[in-house]
Design a protein around this motif. Structure first.
Motif, PDB file in Angstrom:
ATOM      1  N   GLN A   6      26.006  21.919  16.481  1.00 22.53           N
ATOM      2  CA  GLN A   6      26.018  20.675  15.706  1.00 22.53           C
ATOM      3  C   GLN A   6      24.895  19.740  16.148  1.00 22.53           C
ATOM      4  N   LEU A   7      24.690  19.644  17.450  1.00 21.61           N
ATOM      5  CA  LEU A   7      23.626  18.775  17.954  1.00 21.61           C
ATOM      6  C   LEU A   7      22.256  19.269  17.520  1.00 21.61           C
ATOM      7  N   ILE A   8      22.054  20.585  17.601  1.00 27.02           N
ATOM      8  CA  ILE A   8      20.763  21.157  17.212  1.00 27.02           C
ATOM      9  C   ILE A   8      20.515  20.970  15.721  1.00 27.02           C
ATOM     10  N   LYS A   9      21.537  21.186  14.917  1.00 26.65           N
ATOM     11  CA  LYS A   9      21.377  20.997  13.467  1.00 26.65           C
ATOM     12  C   LYS A   9      21.120  19.529  13.132  1.00 26.65           C
ATOM     13  N   HIS A  10      21.718  18.644  13.898  1.00 28.70           N
ATOM     14  CA  HIS A  10      21.442  17.214  13.707  1.00 28.70           C
ATOM     15  C   HIS A  10      19.961  16.928  13.931  1.00 28.70           C
ATOM     16  N   VAL A  11      19.392  17.488  14.979  1.00 29.49           N
ATOM     17  CA  VAL A  11      17.969  17.292  15.263  1.00 29.49           C
ATOM     18  C   VAL A  11      17.120  17.907  14.152  1.00 29.49           C
ATOM     19  N   LEU A  12      17.481  19.111  13.722  1.00 28.12           N
ATOM     20  CA  LEU A  12      16.681  19.822  12.725  1.00 28.12           C
ATOM     21  C   LEU A  12      16.777  19.202  11.333  1.00 28.12           C
ATOM     22  N   ALA A 133      15.663  11.554  18.120  1.00 27.47           N
ATOM     23  CA  ALA A 133      15.641  11.879  19.549  1.00 27.47           C
ATOM     24  C   ALA A 133      16.316  10.796  20.381  1.00 27.47           C
ATOM     25  N   ILE A 134      16.027   9.538  20.061  1.00 24.11           N
ATOM     26  CA  ILE A 134      16.658   8.448  20.819  1.00 24.11           C
ATOM     27  C   ILE A 134      18.159   8.426  20.558  1.00 24.11           C
ATOM     28  N   ALA A 164      14.142  16.989  22.195  1.00 28.41           N
ATOM     29  CA  ALA A 164      14.481  16.855  20.772  1.00 28.41           C
ATOM     30  C   ALA A 164      13.293  16.367  19.959  1.00 28.41           C
ATOM     31  N   VAL A 165      12.599  15.323  20.449  1.00 32.97           N
ATOM     32  CA  VAL A 165      11.470  14.803  19.678  1.00 32.97           C
ATOM     33  C   VAL A 165      10.356  15.844  19.604  1.00 32.97           C
ATOM     34  N   SER A 166      10.219  16.651  20.657  1.00 27.75           N
ATOM     35  CA  SER A 166       9.158  17.658  20.689  1.00 27.75           C
ATOM     36  C   SER A 166       9.464  18.834  19.777  1.00 27.75           C
ATOM     37  N   THR A 167      10.696  19.330  19.800  1.00 26.18           N
ATOM     38  CA  THR A 167      11.041  20.457  18.929  1.00 26.18           C
ATOM     39  C   THR A 167      10.920  20.046  17.461  1.00 26.18           C
ATOM     40  N   LYS A 168      11.287  18.805  17.171  1.00 28.59           N
ATOM     41  CA  LYS A 168      11.235  18.357  15.774  1.00 28.59           C
ATOM     42  C   LYS A 168       9.803  18.256  15.281  1.00 28.59           C
ATOM     43  N   LEU A 169       8.914  17.720  16.122  1.00 29.44           N
ATOM     44  CA  LEU A 169       7.526  17.557  15.687  1.00 29.44           C
ATOM     45  C   LEU A 169       6.726  18.851  15.784  1.00 29.44           C
ATOM     46  N   LEU A 170       7.169  19.783  16.622  1.00 27.34           N
ATOM     47  CA  LEU A 170       6.573  21.126  16.627  1.00 27.34           C
ATOM     48  C   LEU A 170       7.107  21.979  15.491  1.00 27.34           C
ATOM     49  N   ARG A 171       8.116  21.447  14.802  1.00 30.23           N
ATOM     50  CA  ARG A 171       8.743  22.097  13.636  1.00 30.23           C
ATOM     51  C   ARG A 171       9.315  23.465  14.003  1.00 30.23           C
ATOM     52  N   LEU A 172       9.981  23.536  15.141  1.00 35.13           N
ATOM     53  CA  LEU A 172      10.602  24.794  15.559  1.00 35.13           C
ATOM     54  C   LEU A 172      11.849  25.071  14.729  1.00 35.13           C
TER      55      LEU A 172
END
Length: 464
Positions: A6-12, A133-134, A164-172
């Motif tokens: 759930q947390l990962i999907k929230h970030v994605l 991320a925050i 979180a901010v890095s994975t999102k902006l790297l578009r993983l």
């Protein structure tokens, strides 16, 4: 669906269109505030150490070191910029929980480093990544129910905000994002001894965790895997380090209530736990028109937890001989406010610490535990504070401050952020013109409309 998923999907899945406007606007202030704090702290010894550390390795010139303008690999630029942004302890913080956290200055530097590394990242994409991320960083921080003062484990969760901010902006994609979170667990760290001793690691640890978050995401991007259950596995974070956690504080209203909108702005460059006292003293000073030489004594009352951080040990807090100690000294900052009518960056320079007028007021300042505040707010790291001032005229004035300026109930605006930016620029290692500062503010105010962040990286370099 398990909690980690759930947390990962929230970030994605979060996006500019789904994040509340209030959270987007607060993300702008977080970016402006982090840059301002780095500019203000750029001439501090900690900042000089950080730049020297970054220069030791060198490497591919991907991202800008703010103010000085060197180009370093993104992870090294993040290390320097995040450390410098915390050098003055002026950066914003989440205070509505036991331990709080300085999320913006952990999460904004990797976001901007990646946006410089990849010019296809838009302003709206950056804002959604920072807000998300925050939000996650704060959720993890507030889920911890034990106080760092008691355990010595301080803000170990910080690495996951930067991840979180890095994975999102790297578009993983999801699997690599999960690996990044698992890899970040091996970087999770945080200790309270640095506050006890007033060590430089109060700032450096922020840079280390910000770099670790970015490197965790990059490690997953190139193929490394990590534990699939970094939070709730048999030896996951909560089992190994924080078994007394509050799951509701982690998951409540996930995806709808973005907690980045509830972080506190700092108008003064000192520990947030001192701001209640500063605010109260300044209110009384303005209301009753007295100055430092009129004061016979100041009595401050707060809870035991905050007192142990900002008023103990007594020999150091009433005789601060180092800027880091002074920033965590309630008697010092309140005495500065009484004498000068404000608390500014220059008040923590070595030569300012021995001001006889401030020292005289400090000697007449008492900090005690307020029984009522300790009963009702005993678990709070940033405590409501009572301020009682006795004057030579015989008059006495009293105030209690629960929510000083900058608190979510007394929030700051982008205009306040601009005033802070200009004040910080006065202490910069390299000069910034009024025009340049105005352009920084204008760029960030309209960040959601920016197709690229490229112009910003020229603006955050001084001396032009």
């Amino acid at each position: 669906m398990d909690v980690t998923t759930q947390l990962i999907k929230h970030v994605l899945n979060s996006s500019f269109e789904t994040i509340p406007e209030k959270a987007i606007e607060r993300a702008k202030l977080s970016i402006l505030d982090t840059i301002a704090c780095a500019i203000g702290g750029s001439n501090d010894p900690i900042a000089h150490f950080a730049r020297r550390l970054g220069a030791l390795s060198g490497g591919k010139p991907e991202s800008t070191v703010w103010i000085s303008g060197e180009k370093l690999p993104s992870s090294l630029a993040v290390l320097v910029n995040a450390t410098v942004a915390r050098a003055l302890d002026f950066d914003d913080t989440y205070e509505i929980c036991i331990n709080g956290c300085h999320a913006s200055a952990y999460d904004v530097p990797p976001a901007l480093a990646l946006a410089e590394r990849d010019p296809s990242i838009t302003g709206s994409e950056l804002l959604s990544a920072v807000a998300t991320a925050i939000d996650l960083h704060v959720r993890l921080a507030r889920s911890v129910t034990t106080n760092a003062i008691d355990t010595g484990r301080d803000n170990m969760v910080a690495v996951w905000g930067a991840t979180a901010v890095s994975t999102k902006l790297l578009r993983l994609e999801e699997d690599k994002t999960r690996n990044a979170f698992g890899i970040a667990y091996s970087h999770a760290a945080g200790e309270f001894q640095m506050y006890e001793e007033g060590a430089h690691t109060v700032a450096l640890q922020q840079g280390l965790r910000a770099r670790s978050g970015l490197e965790s995401a990059l490690s997953a991007m190139v193929g490394f895997n990590g534990p699939r259950e970094p939070f709730f596995g048999k030896y996951g974070f909560y089992k190994a380090f924080e078994p007394d956690y509050d799951l509701d504080m982690l998951m409540d209203s996930l995806g709808s209530d973005y907690l980045n909108a509830s972080i506190s702005f700092k108008p003064w460059p000192s520990c947030r736990a001192t701001h209640h006292g500063i605010d109260g003293l300044l209110q009384l000073r303005e209301r009753h028109n007295f100055i430092g030489e009129d004061i016979v004594s100041i009595e401050l009352g707060l809870n035991q937890r905050a007192r142990s951080v900002v008023a103990q040990p007594r020999d150091r807090k009433w005789n601060p001989n180092d800027p880091v100690v002074a920033r965590f000294s309630l008697p010092y900052v309140v005495s500065v406010a009484a004498e000068r009518g404000s608390v500014a960056i220059g008040d923590f320079r070595a030569e300012a610490l021995d001001d006889p007028a401030v020292r005289q007021i400090m000697a007449a300042t008492m900090v005690e535990i307020d029984p009522e505040i300790d009963r009702t707010h005993g678990r709070d790291g940033n405590s409501p504070t009572t301020v009682k001032v006795k004057l030579k005229s015989g008059e006495q004035y009293f105030i209690r401050v629960d929510t000083p300026f900058g608190h979510p109930e007394s929030p700051a605006s982008l205009d306040d952020g601009m005033r802070k930016l200009k004040a910080c620029a006065e202490m910069s290692m390299l000069p910034f013109s009024e025009k340049q500062l105005g352009l920084i503010g204008e760029f960030i105010a309209d960040l959601d409309k920016r197709p690229s962040l490229a112009p910003l990286f020229e603006l955050v370099v001084g001396g032009k």
